[in-house]
Design a protein around this motif. Structure first.
Motif, PDB file in Angstrom:
ATOM      1  N   VAL A   1     -25.213 -66.090  20.391  1.00  0.00           N
ATOM      2  CA  VAL A   1     -24.147 -65.781  21.346  1.00  0.00           C
ATOM      3  C   VAL A   1     -23.850 -67.014  22.212  1.00  0.00           C
ATOM      4  O   VAL A   1     -22.702 -67.391  22.410  1.00  0.00           O
ATOM      5  CB  VAL A   1     -24.550 -64.593  22.261  1.00  0.00           C
ATOM      6  CG1 VAL A   1     -23.464 -64.307  23.286  1.00  0.00           C
ATOM      7  CG2 VAL A   1     -24.853 -63.349  21.441  1.00  0.00           C
ATOM      8  N   PHE A   2     -24.908 -67.647  22.690  1.00  0.00           N
ATOM      9  CA  PHE A   2     -24.725 -68.799  23.579  1.00  0.00           C
ATOM     10  C   PHE A   2     -24.080 -69.968  22.837  1.00  0.00           C
ATOM     11  O   PHE A   2     -23.244 -70.677  23.373  1.00  0.00           O
ATOM     12  CB  PHE A   2     -26.065 -69.240  24.179  1.00  0.00           C
ATOM     13  CG  PHE A   2     -26.708 -68.174  25.022  1.00  0.00           C
ATOM     14  CD1 PHE A   2     -25.940 -67.394  25.879  1.00  0.00           C
ATOM     15  CD2 PHE A   2     -28.071 -67.947  24.964  1.00  0.00           C
ATOM     16  CE1 PHE A   2     -26.520 -66.415  26.665  1.00  0.00           C
ATOM     17  CE2 PHE A   2     -28.660 -66.966  25.738  1.00  0.00           C
ATOM     18  CZ  PHE A   2     -27.888 -66.198  26.586  1.00  0.00           C
ATOM     19  N   GLN A   3     -24.500 -70.146  21.589  1.00  0.00           N
ATOM     20  CA  GLN A   3     -23.934 -71.246  20.803  1.00  0.00           C
ATOM     21  C   GLN A   3     -22.436 -71.059  20.631  1.00  0.00           C
ATOM     22  O   GLN A   3     -21.677 -72.010  20.705  1.00  0.00           O
ATOM     23  CB  GLN A   3     -24.584 -71.274  19.413  1.00  0.00           C
ATOM     24  CG  GLN A   3     -26.036 -71.655  19.450  1.00  0.00           C
ATOM     25  CD  GLN A   3     -26.259 -73.063  18.944  1.00  0.00           C
ATOM     26  OE1 GLN A   3     -25.610 -73.495  18.005  1.00  0.00           O
ATOM     27  NE2 GLN A   3     -27.151 -73.775  19.573  1.00  0.00           N
TER      28      GLN A   3
ATOM     29  N   THR B   1     -13.801 -73.653  29.301  1.00  0.00           N
ATOM     30  CA  THR B   1     -13.831 -72.571  30.293  1.00  0.00           C
ATOM     31  C   THR B   1     -14.124 -71.286  29.540  1.00  0.00           C
ATOM     32  O   THR B   1     -13.850 -71.168  28.350  1.00  0.00           O
ATOM     33  CB  THR B   1     -12.478 -72.390  30.995  1.00  0.00           C
ATOM     34  OG1 THR B   1     -11.482 -72.256  29.991  1.00  0.00           O
ATOM     35  CG2 THR B   1     -12.154 -73.541  31.909  1.00  0.00           C
ATOM     36  N   ILE B   2     -14.678 -70.318  30.249  1.00  0.00           N
ATOM     37  CA  ILE B   2     -14.948 -69.028  29.624  1.00  0.00           C
ATOM     38  C   ILE B   2     -14.095 -67.983  30.327  1.00  0.00           C
ATOM     39  O   ILE B   2     -14.201 -67.791  31.538  1.00  0.00           O
ATOM     40  CB  ILE B   2     -16.443 -68.683  29.718  1.00  0.00           C
ATOM     41  CG1 ILE B   2     -17.234 -69.672  28.838  1.00  0.00           C
ATOM     42  CG2 ILE B   2     -16.707 -67.266  29.247  1.00  0.00           C
ATOM     43  CD1 ILE B   2     -18.721 -69.481  28.860  1.00  0.00           C
ATOM     44  N   THR B   3     -13.226 -67.363  29.571  1.00  0.00           N
ATOM     45  CA  THR B   3     -12.349 -66.347  30.164  1.00  0.00           C
ATOM     46  C   THR B   3     -13.099 -65.025  30.236  1.00  0.00           C
ATOM     47  O   THR B   3     -14.167 -64.871  29.650  1.00  0.00           O
ATOM     48  CB  THR B   3     -11.106 -66.125  29.289  1.00  0.00           C
ATOM     49  OG1 THR B   3     -11.561 -65.629  28.020  1.00  0.00           O
ATOM     50  CG2 THR B   3     -10.330 -67.412  29.098  1.00  0.00           C
ATOM     51  N   GLU B   4     -12.510 -64.071  30.926  1.00  0.00           N
ATOM     52  CA  GLU B   4     -13.130 -62.751  31.018  1.00  0.00           C
ATOM     53  C   GLU B   4     -13.251 -62.135  29.624  1.00  0.00           C
ATOM     54  O   GLU B   4     -14.209 -61.431  29.327  1.00  0.00           O
ATOM     55  CB  GLU B   4     -12.298 -61.860  31.945  1.00  0.00           C
ATOM     56  CG  GLU B   4     -13.123 -60.765  32.561  1.00  0.00           C
ATOM     57  CD  GLU B   4     -12.379 -59.988  33.635  1.00  0.00           C
ATOM     58  OE1 GLU B   4     -11.588 -60.617  34.364  1.00  0.00           O
ATOM     59  OE2 GLU B   4     -12.601 -58.775  33.725  1.00  0.00           O
ATOM     60  N   LYS B   5     -12.280 -62.439  28.793  1.00  0.00           N
ATOM     61  CA  LYS B   5     -12.307 -61.914  27.422  1.00  0.00           C
ATOM     62  C   LYS B   5     -13.485 -62.513  26.638  1.00  0.00           C
ATOM     63  O   LYS B   5     -14.196 -61.791  25.943  1.00  0.00           O
ATOM     64  CB  LYS B   5     -10.982 -62.237  26.730  1.00  0.00           C
ATOM     65  CG  LYS B   5     -10.753 -61.484  25.447  1.00  0.00           C
ATOM     66  CD  LYS B   5      -9.294 -61.560  25.014  1.00  0.00           C
ATOM     67  CE  LYS B   5      -9.164 -61.412  23.510  1.00  0.00           C
ATOM     68  NZ  LYS B   5      -9.290 -62.693  22.786  1.00  0.00           N
ATOM     69  N   ASP B   6     -13.670 -63.813  26.773  1.00  0.00           N
ATOM     70  CA  ASP B   6     -14.823 -64.460  26.118  1.00  0.00           C
ATOM     71  C   ASP B   6     -16.121 -63.818  26.589  1.00  0.00           C
ATOM     72  O   ASP B   6     -17.029 -63.550  25.807  1.00  0.00           O
ATOM     73  CB  ASP B   6     -14.910 -65.954  26.479  1.00  0.00           C
ATOM     74  CG  ASP B   6     -13.717 -66.744  25.967  1.00  0.00           C
ATOM     75  OD1 ASP B   6     -13.106 -66.306  24.980  1.00  0.00           O
ATOM     76  OD2 ASP B   6     -13.413 -67.797  26.566  1.00  0.00           O
ATOM     77  N   LEU B   7     -16.169 -63.593  27.909  1.00  0.00           N
ATOM     78  CA  LEU B   7     -17.378 -63.030  28.503  1.00  0.00           C
ATOM     79  C   LEU B   7     -17.653 -61.638  27.927  1.00  0.00           C
ATOM     80  O   LEU B   7     -18.769 -61.323  27.525  1.00  0.00           O
ATOM     81  CB  LEU B   7     -17.233 -62.957  30.023  1.00  0.00           C
ATOM     82  CG  LEU B   7     -18.413 -62.340  30.759  1.00  0.00           C
ATOM     83  CD1 LEU B   7     -19.619 -63.265  30.722  1.00  0.00           C
ATOM     84  CD2 LEU B   7     -18.049 -62.036  32.219  1.00  0.00           C
ATOM     85  N   ASP B   8     -16.596 -60.818  27.889  1.00  0.00           N
ATOM     86  CA  ASP B   8     -16.784 -59.458  27.375  1.00  0.00           C
ATOM     87  C   ASP B   8     -17.238 -59.459  25.928  1.00  0.00           C
ATOM     88  O   ASP B   8     -18.086 -58.665  25.528  1.00  0.00           O
ATOM     89  CB  ASP B   8     -15.490 -58.659  27.521  1.00  0.00           C
ATOM     90  CG  ASP B   8     -15.295 -58.209  28.968  1.00  0.00           C
ATOM     91  OD1 ASP B   8     -16.312 -58.158  29.691  1.00  0.00           O
ATOM     92  OD2 ASP B   8     -14.153 -57.934  29.365  1.00  0.00           O
ATOM     93  N   GLU B   9     -16.666 -60.369  25.174  1.00  0.00           N
ATOM     94  CA  GLU B   9     -17.054 -60.477  23.770  1.00  0.00           C
ATOM     95  C   GLU B   9     -18.532 -60.865  23.662  1.00  0.00           C
ATOM     96  O   GLU B   9     -19.284 -60.263  22.903  1.00  0.00           O
ATOM     97  CB  GLU B   9     -16.195 -61.547  23.107  1.00  0.00           C
ATOM     98  CG  GLU B   9     -16.079 -61.406  21.618  1.00  0.00           C
ATOM     99  CD  GLU B   9     -15.041 -62.389  21.100  1.00  0.00           C
ATOM    100  OE1 GLU B   9     -15.429 -63.286  20.346  1.00  0.00           O
ATOM    101  OE2 GLU B   9     -13.856 -62.276  21.506  1.00  0.00           O
TER     102      GLU B   9
END
Ligand code: GTP
Ligand code: MG
Length: 442
Positions: A12-14, A21-29
């Motif tokens: 996941v981290f990779q 940048t990490i969007t909220e969508k990236d975060l949720d995924e």
């Protein structure tokens, strides 16, 4: 230990690694994947839900730490949440105000009580205590013999009981024996139940009353996953548990018990069993354990250092310039001075996954000592213009800089060459080519 969980989380981290940048969508995924990984590791679903909610809340509320990449920041947050789930801080054994300290060991059949009793006794003796082991297990003569033989091996006294006595009678005799031999700690090994029924619970209650122990430790087999968590909840109904010891973490436990049991019961994990031998007992530190699960011990150390050293620095504009390749020798010097405070450079680079392969390209071993020895002197002998545009440094400028810094033109040349090389590699990494991980180091 927990290899599969660790692999999944690292995956996941990779995947987050390459993003600026990490969007909220990236975060949720990412959180969806973390959630699946935890459920597959057999973590209690309520604990998983709280965990994910906690990470999300921290991530959205987090101040952007400029010295960390988004990925590093997410790792940091997941780590913090995991430490909290595992109980926060270290909780050692309590001592009685007046000795002996009585430790009552309870747990399901085969969970590892007797083995753990001996491990604890050895641990305490190494800490300068004089422990006594008591076998309050009337159902199994073999059980008492097991304690006796462990006691012999470790040269730790054992109170041996008449098997026809009740557990409470045994416990009482054990306490008397402790007084007689002036033991500072008494560890009472008890009957293992297959399933805790009402009769068992009342037997436990009686024993608890007789002993009035300082610690009531539940030994739980981590290999049994949620069953261990359920057992802990049942035992809690009978006696007030003060601590947990998870055993068989050296086996292929998936992690579910370890990650759930504290959150579900509120009882701290005090030790973990890592093998059958008497010295295979480790004090439980939630932070160390979390970094083991994340498989990122070194990176987390680095993140800690970076947070401590680089908080106030304008990394954003630096990384912009890194990407554009417009890094100057001034940046180089400044970064070098900051990094120098953090530790030897090869060691730091080695801590960043994905960066070890470019370590050779950077010739970091050379960079560290010989290269950096004169860095400060050489750069400060340059004019402002030269620092910003090293290309103008010709033969005569080179000689002047060498004279000013007490070095040779060859050394000035070497620094310039290495600077160009480092800049090239940094630009390659920071634009995402050549490595999945975005490092923040120059
Ligand atoms: N690999 C491993 N084996 C363990 C650990 N702790 C205990 N064991 C093994 O688990 C088995 C059961 O351990 P015991 O200590 O006898 O368990 P118990 O809870 O006293 O069992 P009963 O008295 O029958 O209820 C033994 O074979 C131990 O060697 C551990 O941390 N790792
Ligand atoms: Mg036993």
């Amino acid at each position: 230990m927990f290899d599969s969980l660790t692999d999944k989380l690292q995956g996941v981290f990779q995947r987050l690694g390459g993003r600026g940048t990490i969007t909220e969508k990236d975060l949720d995924e990412a959180l969806r994947e973390v959630r699946l990984a935890l459920l597959e590791a057999d973590v209690n679903y309520k604990v998983v839900r709280e965990f994910i909610a906690g990470v999300r809340e921290r991530a959205l509320g987090a101040e952007i730490t400029k010295s960390l990449t988004p990925m590093q920041q997410i790792i940091d947050i997941v780590n913090q949440q995991m430490v909290e789930t595992l109980g926060g801080g270290y909780t050692g054994l309590q001592k009685a105000k007046s000795p002996p300290t009585v430790i009552m060991i309870v747990g399901l059949k085969g969970s590892g009580k007797t083995t753990t009793t001996a491990k604890l006794a050895l641990h305490l003796r190494r800490q300068g205590e004089s422990p006594l082991m008591v076998a309050a297990d009337p159902e199994r003569v073999a059980g008492a013999e097991q304690v006796e033989s462990l006691g012999k091996q470790l040269s730790i006294p054992v109170a041996v009981m008449d098997p026809s006595a009740s557990p409470a009678q045994m416990a009482k005799k054990g306490l008397d024996e402790a007084k007689r031999i002036r033991a500072s700690t008494v560890i009472v090994d008890t009957v293992g139940y297959v399933q805790l029924d009402d009769e068992d619970k009342s037997e436990l209650k009686t024993l608890h009353k007789t002993l009035s122990p300082t610690e009531v430790i539940l030994v739980a087999d981590a290999m049994t996953g949620q069953e261990a968590v359920h057992a802990a909840e049942e035992y809690q109904k009978a006696v007030p548990l003060s601590g947990l010891i998870l055993t068989k973490l050296d086996g292929d436990a998936r992690g579910g018990a370890a990650l759930s049991i504290r959150a579900v019961t509120g009882v701290p994990i005090k030790f973990v069993g890592m093998g059958e031998k008497a010295d295979a007992l480790e004090a439980f530190y939630p932070d160390r354990f979390a970094s083991r699960i994340l498989g990122m011990g070194d990176l987390l150390t680095l993140i800690e250092k970076a947070k401590a050293e680089m908080t106030d620095m304008d990394v954003e504009s630096l990384s912009q310039r890194m990407k554009k390749g417009s890094l100057t020798l001034d940046d180089f010097l400044e970064q070098y001075q900051r990094i120098k405070k953090m530790g030897p450079i090869p060691q730091l680079l080695g801590m960043i996954p994905g960066l070890s392969q470019i370590k050779n390209q950077l010739k970091v071993e050379e960079m560290d000592e010989s290269f950096f020895k004169h860095v400060e002197a050489i750069i400060s002998s340059m004019t402002k213009e030269e620092r910003h545009n090293p290309d103008i440094i010709d033969g005569s400028r080179r000689r002047r800089i060498a004279r000013g810094s007490g070095t040779s033109p060859a050394e000035v040349n070497r620094l310039l060459k290495q600077f160009h090389e480092a800049k090239r590699v940094i630009q390659m990494i920071s634009t995402g080519r050549g490595s999945k991980i975005t490092p923040f180091l120059p």
